[in-house]
Design a protein around this motif. Sequence first.
Motif, PDB file in Angstrom:
ATOM      1  N   MET A 319       0.817  -1.210   0.000  1.00  0.00           N
ATOM      2  CA  MET A 319       0.000   0.000   0.000  1.00  0.00           C
ATOM      3  C   MET A 319       0.854   1.265   0.000  1.00  0.00           C
ATOM      4  N   GLY A 320       2.007   1.227   0.660  1.00  0.00           N
ATOM      5  CA  GLY A 320       2.889   2.382   0.635  1.00  0.00           C
ATOM      6  C   GLY A 320       3.291   2.760  -0.778  1.00  0.00           C
ATOM      7  N   LEU A 321       3.579   1.768  -1.615  1.00  0.00           N
ATOM      8  CA  LEU A 321       3.938   2.013  -3.009  1.00  0.00           C
ATOM      9  C   LEU A 321       2.818   2.717  -3.752  1.00  0.00           C
ATOM     10  N   TRP A 322       1.576   2.290  -3.516  1.00  0.00           N
ATOM     11  CA  TRP A 322       0.450   2.871  -4.263  1.00  0.00           C
ATOM     12  C   TRP A 322       0.143   4.285  -3.787  1.00  0.00           C
ATOM     13  N   TYR A 323       0.194   4.520  -2.479  1.00  0.00           N
ATOM     14  CA  TYR A 323      -0.004   5.889  -1.996  1.00  0.00           C
ATOM     15  C   TYR A 323       1.073   6.824  -2.532  1.00  0.00           C
ATOM     16  N   ALA A 337     -21.045  -0.233   4.546  1.00  0.00           N
ATOM     17  CA  ALA A 337     -21.203  -0.475   5.977  1.00  0.00           C
ATOM     18  C   ALA A 337     -19.881  -0.699   6.687  1.00  0.00           C
ATOM     19  N   ILE A 338     -18.792  -0.819   5.954  1.00  0.00           N
ATOM     20  CA  ILE A 338     -17.463  -0.917   6.564  1.00  0.00           C
ATOM     21  C   ILE A 338     -17.172   0.350   7.361  1.00  0.00           C
ATOM     22  N   GLU A 339     -17.650   1.489   6.888  1.00  0.00           N
ATOM     23  CA  GLU A 339     -17.525   2.793   7.562  1.00  0.00           C
ATOM     24  C   GLU A 339     -16.085   3.291   7.645  1.00  0.00           C
ATOM     25  N   GLY A 340     -15.304   3.035   6.593  1.00  0.00           N
ATOM     26  CA  GLY A 340     -14.044   3.731   6.438  1.00  0.00           C
ATOM     27  C   GLY A 340     -12.805   3.010   6.910  1.00  0.00           C
ATOM     28  N   HIS A 341     -11.673   3.412   6.296  1.00  0.00           N
ATOM     29  CA  HIS A 341     -10.342   2.975   6.707  1.00  0.00           C
ATOM     30  C   HIS A 341      -9.474   4.199   6.988  1.00  0.00           C
ATOM     31  N   ASN A 342      -8.228   3.952   7.359  1.00  0.00           N
ATOM     32  CA  ASN A 342      -7.303   4.973   7.837  1.00  0.00           C
ATOM     33  C   ASN A 342      -6.962   5.996   6.745  1.00  0.00           C
ATOM     34  N   PRO A 343      -7.254   7.295   6.953  1.00  0.00           N
ATOM     35  CA  PRO A 343      -6.891   8.308   5.954  1.00  0.00           C
ATOM     36  C   PRO A 343      -5.466   8.835   6.113  1.00  0.00           C
ATOM     37  N   TRP A 344      -4.852   8.626   7.285  1.00  0.00           N
ATOM     38  CA  TRP A 344      -3.556   9.241   7.569  1.00  0.00           C
ATOM     39  C   TRP A 344      -2.441   8.658   6.714  1.00  0.00           C
ATOM     40  N   GLU A 345      -2.510   7.367   6.398  1.00  0.00           N
ATOM     41  CA  GLU A 345      -1.431   6.721   5.655  1.00  0.00           C
ATOM     42  C   GLU A 345      -1.218   7.373   4.289  1.00  0.00           C
ATOM     43  N   ALA A 346      -2.298   7.768   3.643  1.00  0.00           N
ATOM     44  CA  ALA A 346      -2.174   8.417   2.337  1.00  0.00           C
ATOM     45  C   ALA A 346      -1.466   9.765   2.472  1.00  0.00           C
ATOM     46  N   LEU A 347      -1.917  10.575   3.407  1.00  0.00           N
ATOM     47  CA  LEU A 347      -1.360  11.912   3.572  1.00  0.00           C
ATOM     48  C   LEU A 347       0.114  11.872   3.956  1.00  0.00           C
ATOM     49  N   GLN A 348       0.492  10.876   4.747  1.00  0.00           N
ATOM     50  CA  GLN A 348       1.893  10.765   5.159  1.00  0.00           C
ATOM     51  C   GLN A 348       2.830  10.482   3.994  1.00  0.00           C
ATOM     52  N   LEU A 349       2.284  10.020   2.867  1.00  0.00           N
ATOM     53  CA  LEU A 349       3.091   9.755   1.679  1.00  0.00           C
ATOM     54  C   LEU A 349       2.773  10.736   0.551  1.00  0.00           C
ATOM     55  N   GLY A 350       2.198  11.884   0.915  1.00  0.00           N
ATOM     56  CA  GLY A 350       1.987  12.944  -0.061  1.00  0.00           C
ATOM     57  C   GLY A 350       0.813  12.739  -0.984  1.00  0.00           C
ATOM     58  N   CYS A 351      -0.109  11.855  -0.615  1.00  0.00           N
ATOM     59  CA  CYS A 351      -1.274  11.550  -1.448  1.00  0.00           C
ATOM     60  C   CYS A 351      -2.513  12.205  -0.849  1.00  0.00           C
TER      61      CYS A 351
END
Length: 423
Positions: A319-323, A337-351
């Motif tokens: 996932m780091g590669l894709w972000y 109904a999953i109601e979301g996953h972590n948004p921080w990982e994307a931002l930490q890699l400039g996405c």
Amino acid sequence: MTSHLNLAEVVSLGLYRATTSLIAPFLGQHLKKRVKQGKEHPQRWHEKQGIAGAERPSGTLIWLNAVGLGEVMALRGLIIALHNRDPELQFLVTSSTLISATTFANNLPPNTLHQFLPLDCPAYTRQFLDHWHPDLALWSEQDIWPSAVHETALRHIPQALINVRMSAASFRSKTFVRPLFRATYKSFSLISAQERVTAQSLQMLVGHDNIRIDGSLKPHCPPLFIDRDKRTEFTDASMGRSIWLAASCHPEDEDIALASQRLLLRQGGHPLLIISPRYPNRANEILAKLDGFNVKVRSRGELPDAQTQIYLADTFAEMGLWYASAQQALIGGTFSAIEGHNPWEALQLGCGVLHGPRVANFASDFRDLGQASACVEVGNPEDIAAHIAGASSRGLERFERLQQANKSNLSALIDLLLGLIRA
């Protein structure tokens, strides 16, 4: 603290432990069946019976447990902060899922090893504790195992419940067996919630007000691991095209992402959409949806070319590669109904971060990011296409300021946790 249990709590905990002891003889066969189904690690499944797969490191050992992928990855920032305070500390991280072990192995913090958490019967936990002898036990988020907590308390090992978030559904389910959970929560010397609603729910379950609010651990995590050679290879193959990502996606997220990609292509654009499913074993199901698109598939060793419209990233732990490769990411689970996953990982890699309306699992995270204009809520394919095609800011500077503002909460929590070891 377990000495303060009332009669209902004693009976509830005793029944739970008796039941798990009775089913213990059948758990080995259950695990072997799961190995054959590809749901357990073929060499390490014995760890779930409390049989250690590594030697205990010397010195002070902090045991941290979280169940799944997102919960385990959120522990990395806390571990690094604790290590920075005391580089001699050792860390044992346990989790339950195969994907969490695979991904965490590529993102190990210093002085850290991973094991699978034993199934929650007394014999397995005793064997686990006999080997590891932790000096502090930290349980993260909301899934805790009553027998394991009780066995740990019997050995006078201090315990804390950290980074807790509790959905309304989880709270309701726990109220049906409130004496069991009250008995379990009484073993914790410290309870730290992510936000006010969870703190209030815990107060009703536990029966006292000694519950902290420290925010989420996720903003403090380091960026996900990136294989630099693979990133260069992928970037060269993409030839400078605009890239966006459907990250940790589920069927509903994929459907809206594909509709958005069709809009972008009809409008004359030439973006590349990476689809990275939460569960890579869904690859065949996803491929069935991609009729009419020019598709390349990661697990086949393929790279995108000038004609590729969809890239199916159906592999673990990348996932780091894709972000890092994408300019914008639609965060998975936010249309279901999953109601979301972590948004921080994307931002930490400039996405940059886009998300749908369903974010209950990360409500406080998306609220804080939204208030800081560091993410964008989208409701339909038209919204997504407009944002991908536009030159909108990704909000990365605002994210970094928000991340910095949260550091004081983490520092205060670390002071308290280290104090439990010294007490």
